[in-house]
Design an enzyme around this catalytic site. Sequence first.
Site, PDB file in Angstrom:
ATOM      1  N   LYS A  82       0.893  -1.140   0.027  1.00 16.76           N
ATOM      2  CA  LYS A  82      -0.240  -0.091   0.048  1.00 16.76           C
ATOM      3  C   LYS A  82       0.805   1.281   0.102  1.00 16.76           C
ATOM      4  O   LYS A  82       1.714   1.310   0.618  1.00 16.76           O
ATOM      5  CB  LYS A  82      -0.816  -0.143   1.190  1.00 16.76           C
ATOM      6  CG  LYS A  82      -2.060   0.956   1.285  1.00 16.76           C
ATOM      7  CD  LYS A  82      -2.717   0.627   2.520  1.00 16.76           C
ATOM      8  CE  LYS A  82      -3.976   1.695   2.722  1.00 16.76           C
ATOM      9  NZ  LYS A  82      -5.005   1.245   3.844  1.00 16.76           N
ATOM     10  N   SER A 157      -9.266   1.583   2.253  1.00 18.01           N
ATOM     11  CA  SER A 157      -8.514   2.374   1.704  1.00 18.01           C
ATOM     12  C   SER A 157      -7.568   1.653   0.983  1.00 18.01           C
ATOM     13  O   SER A 157      -6.541   2.200   0.349  1.00 18.01           O
ATOM     14  CB  SER A 157      -7.896   3.396   2.678  1.00 18.01           C
ATOM     15  OG  SER A 157      -7.197   2.718   3.699  1.00 18.01           O
ATOM     16  N   SER A 181     -10.375  -1.031   6.190  1.00 14.90           N
ATOM     17  CA  SER A 181      -9.652  -0.769   5.189  1.00 14.90           C
ATOM     18  C   SER A 181      -8.989  -1.915   4.359  1.00 14.90           C
ATOM     19  O   SER A 181      -8.321  -1.651   3.306  1.00 14.90           O
ATOM     20  CB  SER A 181      -8.584   0.567   5.410  1.00 14.90           C
ATOM     21  OG  SER A 181      -9.352   1.739   5.601  1.00 14.90           O
TER      22      SER A 181
END
Length: 486
Positions: A82, A157, A181
Site C-alpha cells: 500500500k 483504503s 480498509s
Amino acid sequence: MAAGDLAFLSATEMAAALRARQVSAVELLDLHLARIDRFNPSVNAIVVEDREGARRRAAAADAALACGEALGPLHGVPITVKEAFDVEGLPTTWGDPALRGNIAARTAPSVQSLLDAGAVLIGKSNVPYLLSDWQTFNAIHGTTRNPWDPGATPGGSSGGAAAALAVGMSALELGSDIGASIRNPAHYCGVFGHKPSFGVVPQAGHGIPIARTPLDVLVCGPLARSAEDLVLAMDLLAAPEPQDAPGWQARLPRPAQTRLSDFRVGVLLGSPVCAVDDTVVACLENAIAAIATAGARVDRSARLEWDLAAFHDTYLRVLRGATGALLPEADHAALEQDVIALGPQDGSYRARVARAATQSHRAWFQASEERQRVRDAFARLFETVDVLLCPVAASAAFPHDQDRPRWARTITVNGRQEDYNDQLFWAGIASLPNLPATVVPAGRTPAGLPVGLQIVGPYLQDHRTIAFGRLVSEVIGGFVPPPGYA
C-alpha cells in the site's frame, strides 16, 4: 502451465514453483510486469513502480537459488504494498498533494520483513486521500477501478491492493485497516484479507510525516488470494514496534481447531444501525449453510451483551478521535465550526464526526473506558463461540461517487438509499474491541459482484480466524479471477 494460470497462483504456490525450478524469479517478475503493462492502465491499482529495483532483487533471488540458498518463504515472489508504507527512495503521499514530494528515507519494518523473506517488491498500490474512504481516488494518482465492474469502487483504503491481487499483478499485498480498509476491499474485489489484532504488526513506517505516534485502532496486515498466504504473511509480520523489539516478542497462538466440526460459530448478519442488502445476506447464508453441513456447530442464539447502537456510537467517538488528530489544521478548524453550526442535538454522521474529531481528552478517555467494557462483553461472547460471522459492508461494490462529500453520500440497499457511512458499524465490530478479523470470498451477487464473509475471533487468536477461513474456502471455494483477466 499457462501464464495466466501462473499469475493467479497463491504466493505460497509461487514460492514452491520457484524452489522446484519450474519458473525463475526473473520470469515470474517479467510475467507480472507484462500484466501491469496490459491491465494497469485501465484498473489503475499500482501507482508507484520500482522496476529496476525489482529486477535486481529477482536476479539476486535466482543467483541465490542456483547456489542452493533460500532467502525465505517468499523467495522470488513479486509483491506490492500500500502506498502509505514507507519504502526507501519511493514516495509516500497518502494521496495528499501536499505530500507529493515526500520521499521515504527508510523502509517500514513490516515491508522489510517481507523483503527479508525474499519477496521481490514491484511497487506500491493506490489509496484514497489520507486513507479515509471506501473508494480509492486522489488528486495525485487518480481513480482505481474494480476489476469486476470498472464503474464500481474496489473499496478503500487498500483498494489498489485488492484490485492488484484480483487482476494478477501482485502475489501478496500489505495493507492497513482502521475502518475496514483491508476487509472492505477484500470483500468488494473477491480476495482474502486479514485485519490483525491491534498491536500485533508494527505501525512504524506507516504514517504521514507529521505523525510518529502509533495510531489508536489502526492495524497493518496482509491481503492475498488464499488463506495459506495470510498465515505465511502473519508469521512474517507479527512483531513489536521497533522500540519494543529488544524486550518483547510477538508469538500468536496456533488454533486448537483443525476441522470445521471443531468450531462453535456465532452469527450476526443484521443490525439496527446498518441495513445489509438481501443479495449479500443470501450469499452469506449460503456459505453458513455449507459450513453447517460440513459439521460446524452454528449457534444463532449467541449474542453480544451490548446495545448495538451504543456500540456504534462508541466506535465513532474512538475512531474519529484518532483520525481527527491527523487532519491538517484547516480541516480541523472547519470541523470545529461544524460543531458550533450543527449543534449538540444533531445526530447526523457529519455532526458526530465533527464532535469526535474535536473532542476533549476527557471525552476521549470516557469513550475509551466504554471500549474496555465492550472488550469484556466480547470476551464473554467468545466463551460460548469460537468465531463470529458477519457481513463486511452493507452491499457489494457500489458505483464511484466522487462528487459529494463523504457525509452526504448514500448507497443503494434493498432498493432504498441508505447512509453511506452506516457501514462503519461492520468495521467497528472487530476494530473497536481490537479483535482479529479475516475476510474470505463467499460467493457473488446475481449481478456477479463478489461478497466476502467476515470472520471475527478473540483477541490475539488471529490464526484461529484465518484457519476457519481456510476451511470455509475448502467447502465453498476460494478466490476466482474476475472475467477478462486471464
